[in-house]
Motif scaffolding. Structure first.
Motif, mmCIF file in Angstrom:
data_model
loop_
_atom_site.group_PDB
_atom_site.id
_atom_site.type_symbol
_atom_site.label_atom_id
_atom_site.label_comp_id
_atom_site.label_asym_id
_atom_site.label_seq_id
_atom_site.Cartn_x
_atom_site.Cartn_y
_atom_site.Cartn_z
ATOM 1 N N HIS A 177 12.657 1.721 -13.656
ATOM 2 C CA HIS A 177 12.746 0.576 -14.556
ATOM 3 C C HIS A 177 13.269 -0.653 -13.815
ATOM 4 O O HIS A 177 12.745 -1.771 -13.972
ATOM 5 N N HIS A 178 14.292 -0.457 -12.982
ATOM 6 C CA HIS A 178 14.840 -1.575 -12.208
ATOM 7 C C HIS A 178 13.795 -2.129 -11.249
ATOM 8 O O HIS A 178 13.735 -3.361 -11.033
ATOM 9 N N ALA A 179 12.967 -1.262 -10.677
ATOM 10 C CA ALA A 179 11.927 -1.718 -9.749
ATOM 11 C C ALA A 179 10.927 -2.625 -10.457
ATOM 12 O O ALA A 179 10.584 -3.711 -9.957
ATOM 13 N N PHE A 180 10.470 -2.199 -11.632
ATOM 14 C CA PHE A 180 9.519 -3.031 -12.382
ATOM 15 C C PHE A 180 10.138 -4.375 -12.760
ATOM 16 O O PHE A 180 9.513 -5.427 -12.614
ATOM 17 N N VAL A 181 11.382 -4.335 -13.240
ATOM 18 C CA VAL A 181 12.043 -5.569 -13.671
ATOM 19 C C VAL A 181 12.258 -6.503 -12.487
ATOM 20 O O VAL A 181 12.025 -7.723 -12.586
ATOM 21 N N LYS A 182 12.694 -5.972 -11.352
ATOM 22 C CA LYS A 182 12.968 -6.810 -10.184
ATOM 23 C C LYS A 182 11.696 -7.430 -9.635
ATOM 24 O O LYS A 182 11.661 -8.625 -9.304
ATOM 25 N N ILE A 183 10.641 -6.641 -9.507
ATOM 26 C CA ILE A 183 9.372 -7.170 -8.996
ATOM 27 C C ILE A 183 8.834 -8.239 -9.932
ATOM 28 O O ILE A 183 8.353 -9.298 -9.490
ATOM 29 N N LEU A 184 8.938 -7.993 -11.239
ATOM 30 C CA LEU A 184 8.454 -8.966 -12.217
ATOM 31 C C LEU A 184 9.283 -10.246 -12.182
ATOM 32 O O LEU A 184 8.735 -11.351 -12.270
ATOM 33 N N SER A 185 10.600 -10.124 -12.027
ATOM 34 C CA SER A 185 11.454 -11.312 -12.012
ATOM 35 C C SER A 185 11.275 -12.126 -10.743
ATOM 36 O O SER A 185 11.395 -13.354 -10.761
ATOM 37 N N GLU A 186 10.988 -11.465 -9.624
ATOM 38 C CA GLU A 186 10.859 -12.171 -8.350
ATOM 39 C C GLU A 186 9.462 -12.740 -8.130
ATOM 40 O O GLU A 186 9.317 -13.823 -7.564
ATOM 41 N N GLY A 187 8.455 -12.019 -8.542
ATOM 42 C CA GLY A 187 7.089 -12.466 -8.262
ATOM 43 C C GLY A 187 6.223 -12.705 -9.475
ATOM 44 O O GLY A 187 5.057 -13.072 -9.335
ATOM 45 N N ASP A 265 8.327 -13.527 -1.503
ATOM 46 C CA ASP A 265 9.207 -14.551 -2.037
ATOM 47 C C ASP A 265 9.065 -14.635 -3.561
ATOM 48 O O ASP A 265 8.366 -13.829 -4.180
ATOM 49 N N LYS A 266 9.716 -15.628 -4.175
ATOM 50 C CA LYS A 266 9.697 -15.739 -5.626
ATOM 51 C C LYS A 266 8.342 -16.133 -6.172
ATOM 52 O O LYS A 266 8.101 -16.029 -7.372
ATOM 53 N N GLN A 267 7.472 -16.641 -5.312
ATOM 54 C CA GLN A 267 6.109 -16.972 -5.734
ATOM 55 C C GLN A 267 5.144 -15.826 -5.503
ATOM 56 O O GLN A 267 3.941 -15.960 -5.692
ATOM 57 N N GLY A 268 5.676 -14.677 -5.058
ATOM 58 C CA GLY A 268 4.836 -13.513 -4.841
ATOM 59 C C GLY A 268 4.076 -13.529 -3.531
ATOM 60 O O GLY A 268 3.178 -12.722 -3.314
ATOM 61 N N ARG A 269 4.456 -14.421 -2.594
ATOM 62 C CA ARG A 269 3.757 -14.509 -1.322
ATOM 63 C C ARG A 269 4.472 -13.674 -0.274
ATOM 64 O O ARG A 269 5.692 -13.521 -0.316
ATOM 65 N N LEU A 270 3.709 -13.161 0.710
ATOM 66 C CA LEU A 270 4.298 -12.386 1.785
ATOM 67 C C LEU A 270 5.280 -13.240 2.555
ATOM 68 O O LEU A 270 5.012 -14.400 2.860
#
Length: 300
Positions: A177-187, A265-270
């Protein structure tokens, strides 16, 4: 009572698989895939670690990676995980893997059978032309993998957590759950579909080999050998389809794993250059390097 009035009542007395064949197929496929994933997950984890060895070697050895990097084979990698991280770590990331297979296997099987029976004009127990089988298999695999790509992303990143801990890096996640939330919040939403292009391409290739070979081999055995439509025929067809699928899908699978394991990064870029240096070193082959460059161009 008119026959038409009897139909709804008669339909309600039918077994569930006959009343809802697509839903039944989805549930059976998802359950079978989940059990298979749990049994074979240590092999999947070992595969992921093997696929990222070149990436890790670049960080450690720089330009000399082609000569000095200590690559380990499948058995040594699995034994190393047990010795360095513990036996249970062979199942790290199994939860998102089960989620992924429930979505992927259920969607692709239902989609393939719908395309085969309703769109491409085939039937389960009749011969099916090769090109139709190829089109149906690739389309079903691509659709299923697109929907399952976020769970695949979480699975790959969780599989690398043990390696990050050994390298002295902080953990990225504390659970699924934390993985999904973190990835969604960052990218954002785009971050959840990181690496989806090579992932879908891999699934299309795998299903072209998997479903196409399975149907073709099964029909060949039924028409040209004394074998009947039983577990022996299904086992032979499954073995052949698995081998072809693995050969076709592995190059794109390596690329997909490396892209999904990259920080963003926060824009989802490598972040940084391809793997903070080189995406694939020369010892891994120019074909793999070219394939990575092509696929990465579609992921940013």
């Amino acid at each position: 009572m008119l026959p038409a009035e009897c139909c709804p009542r008669k339909e309600r007395t039918l077994p569930f698989p006959e009343r809802w064949p697509r839903a039944s197929k989805f549930m059976l496929s998802a359950c079978a895939a989940a059990v298979a994933e749990l049994v074979t997950f240590p092999l999947d984890l070992t595969k992921t670690r093997l696929q990222t060895q070149g990436e890790a070697a670049v960080h450690r050895y720089g330009a000399a990676v082609g000569r000095d990097a200590p690559y380990r084979g499948m058995l040594r990698t699995a034994a190393g995980i047990v010795q360095e991280e513990g036996l249970l770590k062979l199942w790290q990331g199994a939860t998102p893997a089960v989620y992924r297979h429930i979505v992927y296997s259920g969607v692709r099987m239902v989609t393939y059978e719908h395309l085969r029976d309703s769109v491409l004009g085939g039937a389960e127990h009749k011969s099916f032309s090769l090109w139709k089988s190829v089109v149906g298999g690739m389309t079903a695999g691509a659709i299923g993998q697109f929907f399952a790509s976020p769970t695949d992303l979480v699975k790959v990143q969780m599989q690398m957590e043990g390696k990050r801990k050994l390298e002295g890096k902080p953990p990225r996640f504390h659970g699924v759950h934390h993985a999904f939330v973190k990835i969604l919040s960052e990218g954002g939403i785009r971050g959840l579909w990181a690496g989806w292009v090579p992932n879908v391409q891999r699934a299309a290739l795998v299903n072209m080999g998997d479903l196409t070979t399975y149907d073709s081999v099964k029909h060949f055995l039924l028409l040209n050998t004394p074998l009947r439509d039983n577990s022996v025929t299904h086992s032979i067809a499954s073995g052949c389809s698995g081998l072809v699928a693995a050969v076709l899908g592995t190059p794109a699978d390596v690329v997909k794993t490396r892209i999904m394991n990259q920080p963003r990064d926060k824009q989802g870029r490598l972040l940084g250059h391809w793997y903070s240096g080189l995406p694939m070193n020369k010892s891994e082959g120019s074909v793999a390097l070219i394939l990575f460059k092509i696929m990465k161009a579609y992921t940013n």
